[in-house]
Structures are given as C-alpha cells and as structure tokens.
Design a protein around this motif. Structure first.
Motif, PDB file in Angstrom:
ATOM      1  N   GLN A  35     -33.982  68.389  -6.531  1.00 47.04           N
ATOM      2  CA  GLN A  35     -35.107  69.017  -5.853  1.00 47.04           C
ATOM      3  C   GLN A  35     -35.072  70.530  -6.096  1.00 47.04           C
ATOM      4  N   ASN A  36     -36.008  71.250  -5.498  1.00 43.58           N
ATOM      5  CA  ASN A  36     -36.091  72.705  -5.661  1.00 43.58           C
ATOM      6  C   ASN A  36     -35.607  73.398  -4.397  1.00 43.58           C
ATOM      7  N   ALA A  37     -34.940  74.515  -4.575  1.00 36.97           N
ATOM      8  CA  ALA A  37     -34.472  75.329  -3.451  1.00 36.97           C
ATOM      9  C   ALA A  37     -35.109  76.708  -3.547  1.00 36.97           C
ATOM     10  N   ILE A  38     -35.616  77.193  -2.415  1.00 38.64           N
ATOM     11  CA  ILE A  38     -36.238  78.513  -2.366  1.00 38.64           C
ATOM     12  C   ILE A  38     -35.450  79.373  -1.393  1.00 38.64           C
ATOM     13  N   LEU A  39     -34.954  80.502  -1.883  1.00 36.06           N
ATOM     14  CA  LEU A  39     -34.268  81.488  -1.058  1.00 36.06           C
ATOM     15  C   LEU A  39     -35.180  82.699  -0.932  1.00 36.06           C
ATOM     16  N   GLU A  40     -35.631  82.950   0.274  1.00 36.82           N
ATOM     17  CA  GLU A  40     -36.594  84.021   0.513  1.00 36.82           C
ATOM     18  C   GLU A  40     -35.875  85.335   0.768  1.00 36.82           C
ATOM     19  N   CYS A  41     -36.449  86.405   0.258  1.00 36.98           N
ATOM     20  CA  CYS A  41     -35.888  87.731   0.514  1.00 36.98           C
ATOM     21  C   CYS A  41     -37.023  88.751   0.468  1.00 36.98           C
ATOM     22  N   MET A  42     -37.296  89.377   1.606  1.00 36.49           N
ATOM     23  CA  MET A  42     -38.307  90.428   1.704  1.00 36.49           C
ATOM     24  C   MET A  42     -37.649  91.671   2.274  1.00 36.49           C
ATOM     25  N   ALA A  43     -37.903  92.808   1.634  1.00 31.73           N
ATOM     26  CA  ALA A  43     -37.299  94.063   2.078  1.00 31.73           C
ATOM     27  C   ALA A  43     -38.353  95.149   2.121  1.00 31.73           C
ATOM     28  N   THR A  44     -38.115  96.129   2.970  1.00 27.53           N
ATOM     29  CA  THR A  44     -39.014  97.269   3.085  1.00 27.53           C
ATOM     30  C   THR A  44     -38.198  98.547   3.024  1.00 27.53           C
ATOM     31  N   GLY A  45     -38.833  99.613   2.692  1.00 31.59           N
ATOM     32  CA  GLY A  45     -38.174 100.915   2.584  1.00 31.59           C
ATOM     33  C   GLY A  45     -39.062 101.872   1.810  1.00 31.59           C
TER      34      GLY A  45
END
Length: 1138
Positions: free
Chosen positions: A241-251
């Motif tokens: 199957q597929n795995a999604i690792l989310e990463c959102m950053a601000t700066g």
C-alpha cells in the motif's frame, strides 16, 4: 548358499519396510487449484467466491462462513466446480448479512483440507468522523483543512471552494489522499468556504463547510524561526500500500523541508517522492521501508532548523518459513510436524486435522510451532494443516500422516519397574513382550514430567539386547512418567503401562547471583533471583549471606529463610570496599558458595550525586550479555553520563566504558561461555561519581551438536539468486573446502514463499555449481536452498535465499468497468483488477472522450496507481455521449483496453431515464420496478379502505331508530348542517359535502389548482398538468386535502449534514424516499380539527347519484373513516349530500 539366502531375506524385509512409505508419494494428494480471495461488492450485486480442489475423486466441497457451514438456498448455492455463488449480496443486520470470512472445505477419502480465509465486504461509506473547522490565517502563510471518513473501498477525496471543485495539485495547493488540504502562500482570493467530498462506488458524502479567513500580513514582515505546524504521525501500513507522511512548516523566510531516516539508511528513491511542498509519499511499501523518518525544516542560508519524526510500521501477512512434510509412521509410533511463519504482527500458529482444530491431550502435544503425535492410532491417519494467521491474512500448509497397520505385531512390554538411583537418574526395567518377542528389533523409552500441562515428551531408542536402561538427565525432586514400546520391521506394539517415579533432592548445584546497590553511605541493598529448578535440585529452604571488608578477614554471616530474595545490610562504614557471597540450601544441605563480590559504599558527603541505577543483566547468547538500566525521574537530573565496568570472576577489573546520558542499554560481547562475570554501573554528574550498582551473571553454554561417528559435510555457501525473466532464475553457489576429491552432487530445493502444498516443492539435481531454474511463475517470490551429497553423506541445507521473478505485462483488461453519473458534470468510473494470477499492476490508464472527440481521435487521459480502482471524470459537457475504457499496466508493459462503456450526460440530470441508481441533489429517481411496486401498494391500500368503508356503511344501514320522525328530521338537519359547515367550518356532528374529482384528477388546495396526474409507460417520471380551479372552493375541501406536500423532499437527508446530498446508490432506499413523500399527503388538519366530523356512512343514498359519483363517494367515506375515531351517535346520524 547361506549368504545368498541371507541377502535375499534382507532385500525382502527392506521391500516390506519401504512398501508402506510409497503411500506418501503415490497417493493422489488433495490440494486447492483456486482459493477464495478478499472481495468488496455492492449490495444486491452478484459475487463468486472461487474454490477448485484437485485430487482423487469423489471430492466433496463445503463452505464455511465465520466457521459455520453455509446453507444453500435459491440465492446462495454451489457451482459445479465447487465455487460459491451469491446472486444478490445482502447487508442485513447480525447473522443475516452476507459479510464475513469465508473458507472452502474440500474432502476425499484421504482426508479434508481447509482453504485460506477470504473476507467478503459490502461497499459502504459512513458519515464524516472529522469535519473541517474554520481557520484564520495571515496572508502569505499556510492553511490546512482535514477531514476523515471510514469507507470500503477507500474513497476518493476532493475539495471544493465555494462549491467549486479544487484541482488535486497545483503550485500552492496539495490534496492528500488521507483527507488533508494544504494551501501554501495563502492569498486573499483563497478566502471562502471549503468542504470535503468523499466518493466511492457505494455513495458520495459532503462534509460541512468551513471558512478560511485571510487577514492582512504585517509590513514589513519580521524574520521567524522555522516551525513545523503539522508533523508526520506514526502509521502502520499494509504491504504494497501507500504511506503518506505529512510535513508542513512556516517561517520567514519560507523554510526548506528535507527528509531522512533515523537509522542513517538512504531513502528509497524508486518508491519515494515528495508530494506538494514537503509531504513524503512511499508507494508500494515493503518491509525495507519500515523505520523512523525525520522531517527537517531549515531556514535557507542558516543553521536554524527544527525536526519532527514518525515511525512507519509495515504490516505483512503471514508467510511460511518452514512447513510440515508428509510422514509415514507405524501404529504406536511418533510423528512430528514442524511449521514456522513470519509476518507483522507475529502470526499465530493453529493446527488442523481434516479441517478441524487440533486440541492437546495426553497423546497429542503442541509446542510453539510443533505438533507431536505419540502412540499413533489408526484414527490419526489424516491430512494435517498448519494455519498461520494475523490481522493481515492467513496462510495454510498441509501434510499427510499415513499410519502403517500390521496384524502380526508384538504385544506390549510387561512388568515395567522404575527405581530412583540419584537426584538425576532413574533405572527402568521390563520384561519382553509375551507374543512375537523374537521379532522385536528395538525398544523406545518414552518419559516426561508428570506435573503440568503440555510437557515435552522425550524418547530414547535402544537395542533389543537389553531390558534395562538408566535415564540420567532428569531434574532433581521431580515426578516423571515412563512407558515403553517394542518395535518390529512392520510396526510397533501398543505402549506399555505407565509407571511413575520421582528423583531425589540434592544440594543446590550453584549459588544465586548477587545484585548490589547502596541507598546511603552506610548500607548495601543485596538482592538475588531464585534458582531455577535445574540448579536448585529441590526446594530451597535457606540462604546464608556472608560479608566482610576487604581489609579484614573476619567474616559475618546471616542466615535467611528460603522465601527471601533480598536483604539490607545497615550500619556499614562509608567509602569502604565490602566483599559479599551467598549460598543456598535444601533439606539435604548447603550447596557451594558463590565467589566474593565487591562493592564500595559511597562517600559521606553532602554533595548530591546520582543514586545507583536499577541494573538488569540478560544473556543474549553464550558470548554476549545485554545490560539495561534506568534512573528514577528525580534522580536523572544533571546526569552527564555513565561508566560501565565488567570483568570475569577472579580476574582484574577492566577500564570503564564511557556511555552517554541518553543511553540505557549496552551490549557486552566477546565473553567466554559458562563463565561468571561481574558488572558494575554508576552515573556521574559535575559533582562526581554517583552510587554504583553491582551485579553478577553467568554466560550460558553454547549449543553443540552431539558427536557423530561420521560428521556430515558442510553445506554449500554463498548461494546467490538472480532473476533472468518472468519465468527463469539463475542460481550460483560455492563449494566448501574438501580434502576429498570424490565427486559431489547437489540438490536444489525451490518453492514459492508461503507454499501450502508440500508435494509441490521442486527438487533439482546437478553436479555443477550453478543452475538455471525454468518454468517458474511470474511475479512470485521464491526461496532456494542447496545441499551437497558426497560418499553417501548429505550436508544440511544451506541458508535460504529469496528472489522474485519479474512480472508479466497484463494480458487481460480490467473487468467490470462501470460509469455512473453522480452530478451534472461529474461521473465516477470504477473497475476491478484483471482476472489474472500473479500479475502486478502498477497503474491504470483511463481514456475518455465525447463521441465527437472520439471521431477526431482526441482522448483525454487519466492515470491512477495500481492500488486504486476508481476515478472521477470531471467537467463533462451536458448533452454529450462519452466513451470510456480502462487498461492496466506495469513495469513490463501495458495491457489491453477494456470494452468501451458509453455514458450519456443529459442537459438536465433529472431527465435521464436511465439514471435510476445515481443520485442528484439529494433525492433519487424511480425506475420501472420501483414505480410498479408503488402502484401495486397504492392499489392494495385503496382496496382495504373501500372494504372498511363498505363495512361501516352496512353497519349504519342496520341501525334501528326510535321513530320515523326522528329519521326525517335527521336528514333535513344533516342537509342544513352540511351547508353551514361549507361556509364557516364550525358545525359539529355533521358530515362533509365534498365535490369529488374523477380518475386522475386532483385538487391542489394550496395554490387552488386543478391538476391531472398521468403515467407514461416506459418512463420513470410522473407528469403534472395544471387546470384552473374556482377560487370559491369550499373551506371543508381545504380542510380535508390540506397543503400540497413538498415534492422535492428534504434537502438535508441523513448522513449529508448540511449539504442535502445523501448520495446512496440504493434501489430500496429510492423506493422508500418516494413512498414517504406520498404518505406525507395526509394533512395535519385532519388530526387536529376533525373531531367534529362524523365518519360513519349515510343510512341511505340519494337516487340522483350517478355510478361515478357513488364510487367517488365511497372513496371519500374511506378517507374520513381512516382519520376519524369518534363513535357515531344514532341520534345525530346524517347523510352526505353532493
């Protein structure tokens, strides 16, 4: 001549012994050619669960659902090849639903086998578990919405802004399949209402709307350190199957996102890519992809960064590493089956006999992955299966046990006696069998512990020249049970009578191992583990603890009861080395003392140094020890590191090993087997060394193979497998170093991983060190092992190597392609994987075009990953006919396209006569079957009402009145009352004068319109024609008919929240929707204001009524009788006039 006869006799005996063994290889083995697999279907859809068994006929096939036999019916029955056919899948509650786990049971005269489990799931989609929530963000920053819904199969997630569909991916917008919408560099135009759309083959759901408010950014913008606002989460993903690792950053400036693994391994670039502005997606996940992944957000041009991490666990279905092999055993013999499996989570092993679970008893034992059958009886002749199962699936392997019967076998040994010799030995003696004792060639002695369950049984085989044997490897102070079996070439005797005997107690074989810590400068906490039974050699009754300082020879001793495992020595001297030792005693006496163990008490100081850690030692093998420790939370403050000391007993102490403050384990290797080691650990801070923890541990002995008269040769080494094609594999191996120059032959064992039928294992012979294995299955993982043969000796099997064949390009197109219009400009296309075994699909290609574009050869192309079997066709033009076809592809090539499916997009979705299973704006369209059902139901209801009205009329005619005058006055009163009621509606105990409509006419009391309802055969719509109605319609008629019902139904159906879109593709629910709309035509005024209406029929009918008017009159009476519950008084009986 005598030697010739002797050799002939030996050959005959050998033939007779080997004759039964041939049964293993010549019997027609029973195995499955096809087995059922997991399937997801729509309700009311037909499904076939495949099952095809091969073996000696006749073969009886049965089906089990959740372990219970499936009963055949007109809807559920078996096909001729053994497959199960369900014509209409039901999803009713409890055990009436067809959902569940199915297994096929095949049986012939040799036994029965059970197939793997297959799960039948009915497509469904629930309400949203997580709805998007309103957010306020600054212009130029990031925004994130999320939704979550449970559905089978997994839904396609899309998003809408102000009811307009957003693209799945742009430079700023990313839509994740997990239900997350990310917007980077938010602009003022992004403000609005967002909602989540989930679609699968069962239905479509819309979430509630959530607003995005964009506020102006400060000017000028101040620098900001990078901050991860949404980091990756720990996930468990099934294999492939597929795995999604989310990463959102601000700066400010915008940070750069990078990914790495915590174990410093490189990230797989072939199966991994970055989605959007920093999300990591791993496709076709494999066990090698498991581990901790770290997302790092870094300010460009600086060293400012922040990290978030998550663990990826790859779940894998069971696969067999070792499987049972078919055996032939004589009656009263012993059979052992071995089965080992791997998977995540760890599979559970279950043993089956002829398809039924095996339970342990006195003869049959199960040890971990082994099945041992002692004292075999004829009923043990069966097919045995090993079933490995976890949450991801199940796998089975089979083997047969053939029991050899012999009528001319000896009787059981007699007069068994057992005498205790010592604490570890018992002498057994017996007499020869009474019958056929001259044919006995050997005896087998069986013994096991008498107490406890599932104790392992041991067996010793001795020659026929003695009837005495000493068993000398027993545990002290234990009860044992013994029996003996006599063997001859054609079989074995029954087992003898059981005898019981116990071994004697002895002094403990070894002293306990000490663990020493200090809580203060003047004490030592002494603790030890109880001795295991093999070392205690009886019940420990006391301990003797001895201690002294290193500078003195005076020894102090303390005797402690046998139940204690610790003691605190107090009033000691600070900063002094103490030597301690201990020994244990049974009722026989004290055993040997342990060696002196040293421990230094802490200094008497006010400095707050760390206290002693809690130290635990564990031997990993005969040369390695694992040290684990932990500090209490109040004690771990300020610790800068640890120092670990260890040395062999009676040897000088080694230099300390420096460990970091974050460490809590350390492996000590390179030790000697069967030696005692002293380990010391302490923590230190800036004030100095802390209190130390001392412990002693012994390394176990290395497992050694018993000496053989002729040791076997070593196995081949460096076995290497390389894939040549989809059906061939090249093997190469190295020959071990030999001093002999004899010819060497090799046997290669080849089989698919997880093979269920042991008879299908392929064995190949060669005298070379390489081999090309042909005729393999494509896209299949194989395991290979090699052994060599020299001078009639065979080596063990080499370590197993694994390799997969290449896949083949799909030869068949996807099946069951369906296209359903779900909105005016959107259609859902679904399909199933090609009906081919061992064919991997990496992606699907969907071609669609309008008829005009098809003529011009202009196709629009969509591609979906191999695990997805749905796609949305958007922005379709009304009034066009679209052609759709799908193909499957993999790395080896593209497969053929499916047959073209046509879809007509109507300019008005409600005018589509074929749109009977779709949904539009929250309510459904009727098909021919539904309309017929409604018509029949209405007719039956009208007949019942007419019968009730007829009964009431008859009852009214039979009533007697007190005087004829009263009757005439009642008629005149009724006539005047009816007129009065038509003007003001307030008369009591009077019937209503109702102008009746005939045939298809009805009156709309709300808009004062006269309408005609007509039904057109072959369509699913009702048409309505307006006719003007006099505005002077009597008030009583308005009270009777009430307001016209809402023809559009509710705009907020169940499960659609606030959007008015329930979206269920259900014929049954379509019927219920329209029936409920029809039933709502009963006005509320009939309930509230009809108390004064008389529901009984008139005593007589006027002659002026025509036949048509009389029919309408009966209908009116039936309506009134259905809503009126008051008993009619005879004095107020009145007639209904028209």
């Amino acid at each position: 001549m005598a030697p010739v006869k002797g050799k002939l006799k030996q050959l005959v005996q050998l033939f007779l012994v080997l004759l039964p063994l041939s049964g293993v290889f010549c019997f027609s083995e029973l195995f499955f050619i096809k087995e059922p697999h997991d399937v997801t279907v729509m309700r009311k859809e037909a499904v076939i669960l495949n099952c095809q068994a091969h073996g000696e006929a006749p073969i009886d096939v049965r089906w089990l659902k959740n372990g219970v036999k499936v009963m055949e019916s007109e809807r559920v029955y078996l096909l001729s090849n053994g497959s199960l056919y369900i014509s209409e899948v039901e999803s009713r509650r409890a055990d009436k639903s067809d959902e569940g786990f199915y297994q096929c049971l095949a049986q012939n005269k040799y036994g029965a086998i059970l197939s793997q489990k297959a799960r039948l799931t009915i497509a469904s989609i629930s309400s949203f578990a997580i709805q998007p929530t309103p957010i306020v963000v600054t212009e130029g920053s990031v925004a994130r919405f999320s939704c979550k819904i449970s559905a089978h199969p997994p839904p396609i997630i899309t998003w809408e802004l102000n009811r307009v569909t957003l693209p799945l991916a742009t430079e700023r917008i990313t839509v994740l399949s997990s239900g997350v919408l990310q917007i980077h560099g938010v602009q003022r135009a992004d403000a609005g209402n967002y909602r989540c759309i989930a679609t699968n083959i069962a239905s479509r759901r819309r979430s509630t709307e959530a607003s995005l408010t964009v506020t102006p950014a400060l000017s000028p913008q101040l620098p900001q350190r990078p901050r991860i606002i949404t980091g990756p989460q720990n996930i468990s993903v099934s294999l492939h199957q597929n795995a999604i690792l989310e990463c959102m950053a601000t700066g400010n400036p915008r940070p750069i996102i990078s990914w790495s693994r915590a174990d410093s391994k490189s990230i797989d670039v072939y199966n991994t890519k970055v989605l959007g502005n920093g999300n990591l997606i791993i496709t076709d996940i494999k066990p090698k992809h498991g581990g901790v992944y770290m997302c790092r957000a870094t300010t460009p041009g600086t060293r400012n960064f922040t990290i978030a991490s998550a663990n990826v666990t790859v779940l894998a279905p069971p696969s067999l590493v070792e499987w049972p092999e078919s055996l032939t055993r004589p009656r009263a013999g012993t059979a052992r089956f071995v089965c080992q499996a791997e998977g995540v989570p760890t599979p559970q092993i279950t043993w089956l006999k002829n398809g039924e679970r095996v339970h342990s008893n006195g003869r049959i034992k199960m040890y971990n992955s082994k099945l041992v059958i002692n004292q075999i009886i004829p009923e043990d002749d069966a097919i045995y299966q090993c079933q490995a199962e976890n949450e991801q699936g199940s796998v089975l392997s089979m083997a047969r046990l053939i029991v050899v019967m012999s009528e001319d076998r000896p009787s059981a040994p007699r007069n068994i006696r057992a005498d205790t010799v010592s604490s570890s030995a018992i002498l057994l003696a017996w007499e020869r069998p009474l019958y056929n004792s001259d044919k006995v060639i050997a005896y087998s002695v069986h013994y096991m512990k008498a107490e406890g369950l599932n104790n392992e049984e041991y067996q010793v085989v001795i020659g026929n020249d003695t009837t005495r044997y000493i068993i000398d490897d027993l545990e002290s102070a234990r009860n044992y049970t013994f029996y003996i079996v006599a063997y001859m070439p054609m079989g074995a005797s029954r087992m003898s009578d059981h005898v019981f005997q116990h071994t004697l107690e002895d002094v403990p074989l070894r002293a306990p191992e000490l663990s020493l810590t200090s809580r203060s400068p003047t004490d030592i906490q002494v603790s030890w583990q109880p001795l295991p039974d093999k070392l205690s050699r009886g019940r420990v009754s006391a301990y003797r603890l001895s201690y002294r300082t290193s500078a003195e020879n005076t020894v102090s001793q303390i005797e402690l009861p046998g139940e204690k495992t610790n003691h605190l020595l107090e009033n000691l001297q600070p900063d002094t080395i103490y030597l301690l030792r201990i020994n244990a005693a049974t009722s026989i006496g004290f055993g040997e003392q342990s060696a002196w163990t040293s421990h230094r008490t802490p200094k008497a100081s006010s400095a707050r140094v760390p206290l002693a850690p809690e130290l635990h030692l564990e031997p990993l093998n005969c040369t390695t020890i694992l040290a684990r420790w932990q500090l209490t939370s109040r004690n771990s403050v300020g610790v800068q590191g640890y120092r670990l000391f260890y040395h062999e007993e009676s040897q000088p102490e080694n230099a300390p090993i420096q460990l970091r403050a974050s460490d809590n384990t350390h492996t000590i290797g390179g030790l000697d087997p069967r030696k005692k080691y002293h380990v010391k650990l302490l923590a230190y801070n800036f004030l100095g060394d802390g209190y130390q923890a001392d412990q002693t541990i012994s390394t176990p002995g290395c497992v050694s193979v018993r000496d053989r008269m002729v040791p076997p040769p070593p196995p081949p080494h460096n076995v290497y497998a390389k894939t040549n094609s989809s059906t061939a594999m090249f093997l190469h191996w190295g020959r071990p170093a030999f001093t002999s120059s004899h010819a060497v032959n090799y046997t290669i064992r080849c089989n698919p991983v997880g093979l269920q039928n042991a008879s299908l294992v392929l064995y190949l012979q060669t005298n070379e060190q390489s081999l090309l294995v042909r005729d393999l299955e494509p896209n299949t993982k194989y395991e290979f092992a090699v052994r060599l043969h020299i001078d009639q000796l065979s080596s063990p099997w080499s370590p197993v190597v694994y390799q997969s064949t290449f896949p083949e390009a799909p030869m068949l197109p996807p099946s069951n392609v369906k296209v359903t219009l779900i909105e005016e400009d959107t259609a859902l296309v679904s399909w199933k994987s090609p009906d081919e075994l061992n064919i991997a699909v990496t992606h699907y290609t969907i071609l669609y075009a309008s008829r005009n574009a098809w003529i011009a050869g202009e196709w629009q192309v969509l591609q979906r990953e191999g695990s997805i079997t749905m796609a949305l066709l958007e922005n379709l033009k009304p009034g066009q006919v679209y052609l759709v076809k799908v193909s499957a592809s993999n790395s080896m090539g593209d497969g053929p396209f499916s047959h073209t499916v046509e879809l007509t997009v109507w300019s008005d979705l409600s005018s589509d006569p074929r749109h009977s299973t779709g949904f539009s704006d929250g309510f459904y369209h009727l098909d021919q079957k539904s309309m017929t059902g409604i018509t029949v139901g209405v007719c039956i209801a009208l007949i019942c009402i007419i019968i009730c009205a007829f009964i009431i009329v008859c009852r009214g005619k039979n009533r007697k009145f007190s005087a004829a005058k009263t009757y005439r006055e009642g008629v005149s009163t009724s006539t005047s009352a009816a007129g009065q009621l038509g003007s003001d509606g307030q008369a009591e105990n009077a019937d209503v004068t109702v102008p009746m409509m005939s045939q298809n006419h009805f009156i709309d009391a709300k808009n004062m319109r006269h309408g005609v309802v007509t039904y057109q055969p072959g369509t699913t719509m009702l048409t309505f024609e307006d006719e003007l109605v006099s505005p002077d319609l009597p008030g009583t008629l308005q009270a009777l008919l009430g307001h016209r019902g809402d023809t559009e139904g509710s705009s907020n159906s169940e499960g659609s929240h606030e959007t008015g879109d329930s979206g269920r593709y259900s014929h049954d629910e379509t019927e219920m929707t329209n029936l409920s709309s029809g039933a709502s035509s009963r006005p509320p005024s009939l309930t509230a204001d009809s108390g004064g209406l008389d529901c009984s029929g008139p005593a007589d009918e006027p002659d002026e009524l025509s036949e048509e008017s009389q029919a309408d009159l009966k209908l009116t009476e039936s309506v009134e009788n259905g809503c009126c519950h008051h008993e009619v008084q005879s004095s107020s009986q009145s007639a209904l006039s028209l």
